[in-house]
Design a protein around this motif. Structure first.
Motif, PDB file in Angstrom:
ATOM      1  N   ALA A  45      40.181  45.317  54.449  1.00  0.00           N
ATOM      2  CA  ALA A  45      40.493  46.598  53.805  1.00  0.00           C
ATOM      3  C   ALA A  45      41.141  46.379  52.442  1.00  0.00           C
ATOM      4  N   ARG A  46      42.054  45.426  52.371  1.00  0.00           N
ATOM      5  CA  ARG A  46      42.714  45.151  51.091  1.00  0.00           C
ATOM      6  C   ARG A  46      41.690  44.664  50.059  1.00  0.00           C
ATOM      7  N   ALA A  47      40.809  43.754  50.468  1.00  0.00           N
ATOM      8  CA  ALA A  47      39.781  43.257  49.550  1.00  0.00           C
ATOM      9  C   ALA A  47      38.839  44.383  49.121  1.00  0.00           C
ATOM     10  N   TRP A  48      38.501  45.264  50.050  1.00  0.00           N
ATOM     11  CA  TRP A  48      37.627  46.377  49.688  1.00  0.00           C
ATOM     12  C   TRP A  48      38.305  47.251  48.631  1.00  0.00           C
ATOM     13  N   HIS A  49      39.588  47.515  48.791  1.00  0.00           N
ATOM     14  CA  HIS A  49      40.309  48.342  47.817  1.00  0.00           C
ATOM     15  C   HIS A  49      40.409  47.652  46.462  1.00  0.00           C
ATOM     16  N   GLU A  50      40.420  46.317  46.446  1.00  0.00           N
ATOM     17  CA  GLU A  50      40.509  45.576  45.179  1.00  0.00           C
ATOM     18  C   GLU A  50      39.179  45.502  44.448  1.00  0.00           C
ATOM     19  N   ASP A  51      38.087  45.216  45.183  1.00  0.00           N
ATOM     20  CA  ASP A  51      36.825  44.960  44.486  1.00  0.00           C
ATOM     21  C   ASP A  51      35.584  45.475  45.200  1.00  0.00           C
ATOM     22  N   GLY A  52      35.749  46.252  46.265  1.00  0.00           N
ATOM     23  CA  GLY A  52      34.593  46.776  46.982  1.00  0.00           C
ATOM     24  C   GLY A  52      33.806  45.712  47.730  1.00  0.00           C
ATOM     25  N   LEU A  53      34.412  44.533  47.906  1.00  0.00           N
ATOM     26  CA  LEU A  53      33.780  43.368  48.559  1.00  0.00           C
ATOM     27  C   LEU A  53      32.587  42.838  47.772  1.00  0.00           C
ATOM     28  N   LEU A  54      32.606  43.061  46.459  1.00  0.00           N
ATOM     29  CA  LEU A  54      31.562  42.538  45.574  1.00  0.00           C
ATOM     30  C   LEU A  54      32.226  41.930  44.347  1.00  0.00           C
ATOM     31  N   THR A  55      32.066  40.628  44.172  1.00  0.00           N
ATOM     32  CA  THR A  55      32.638  39.928  43.025  1.00  0.00           C
ATOM     33  C   THR A  55      31.576  39.028  42.414  1.00  0.00           C
TER      34      THR A  55
END
Length: 174
Positions: A45-55
């Motif tokens: 959830a934290r990663a999704w809020h940071e970058d949408g799970l796309l980097t």
């Protein structure tokens, strides 16, 4: 699976985050090749809020069948040689147990490779799977991957070291 079933890959939305919580609590006997111990789901959830799970270095997309989430695919940069000299993208897939064995993994991985070659300037996409995961080996081969070899003792899972079979597709492969 009927002729009208629509398989798609799509970005993760906030309403999808419960899928990762459910997947993280799946027991080892239900999903032996994807169980690496219970994980802290709040990090997704934290990663999704940071970058949408796309980097630029990797990402996660959901696999949907007729708009229902049936799994996920992911990738990350795999360095080969010194930084900047070259890398591949290493992929993985997880399908819900009820969705396995009907060709969805082959189709989803083929779609993912097409997306990655269209999006990233890489020449190689690779995937590793447990030597005992014969179904995934077949799926990779049907998706156009070639078997490169065995990585001995490369993965810690279920209380022990396991050999992996490494597969690859190159940009110029048919």
């Amino acid at each position: 699976m009927g002729d009208r079933d629509e398989l798609a890959l799509r970005p993760v939305q906030e309403t999808d985050l419960s899928y990762f919580t459910d997947a993280a609590t799946t027991a080892a006997d239900q999903d032996p090749f994807n169980f690496f111990g219970f994980k802290r789901t709040f990090t997704v959830a934290r990663a999704w809020h940071e970058d949408g799970l796309l980097t630029p270095e990797g990402g996660t997309l959901l696999v949907t069948l007729d708009e229902r989430v049936v799994g996920d695919v992911g990738w990350h940069a795999q360095p080969y040689g010194p930084p900047g000299a070259g890398h591949a993208l290493n992929i993985g897939i997880r399908l819900l147990p009820a969705q396995r064995g009907v060709g969805l993994g082959t189709r989803a991985q083929r779609m993912l490779v097409g997306y990655l070659f269209a999006t990233y300037p890489v020449n190689r996409v690779d995937a590793g799977t447990d030597v005992d995961n014969v179904a995934e080996q077949r799926a990779l081969e049907k998706a156009g991957f070639r078997r490169d070899g065995v990585l001995r003792g490369a993965q810690w899972r279920a209380g022990g070291w396991h050999d992996l079979v490494l597969y690859s597709r190159l940009r110029g492969d048919p």
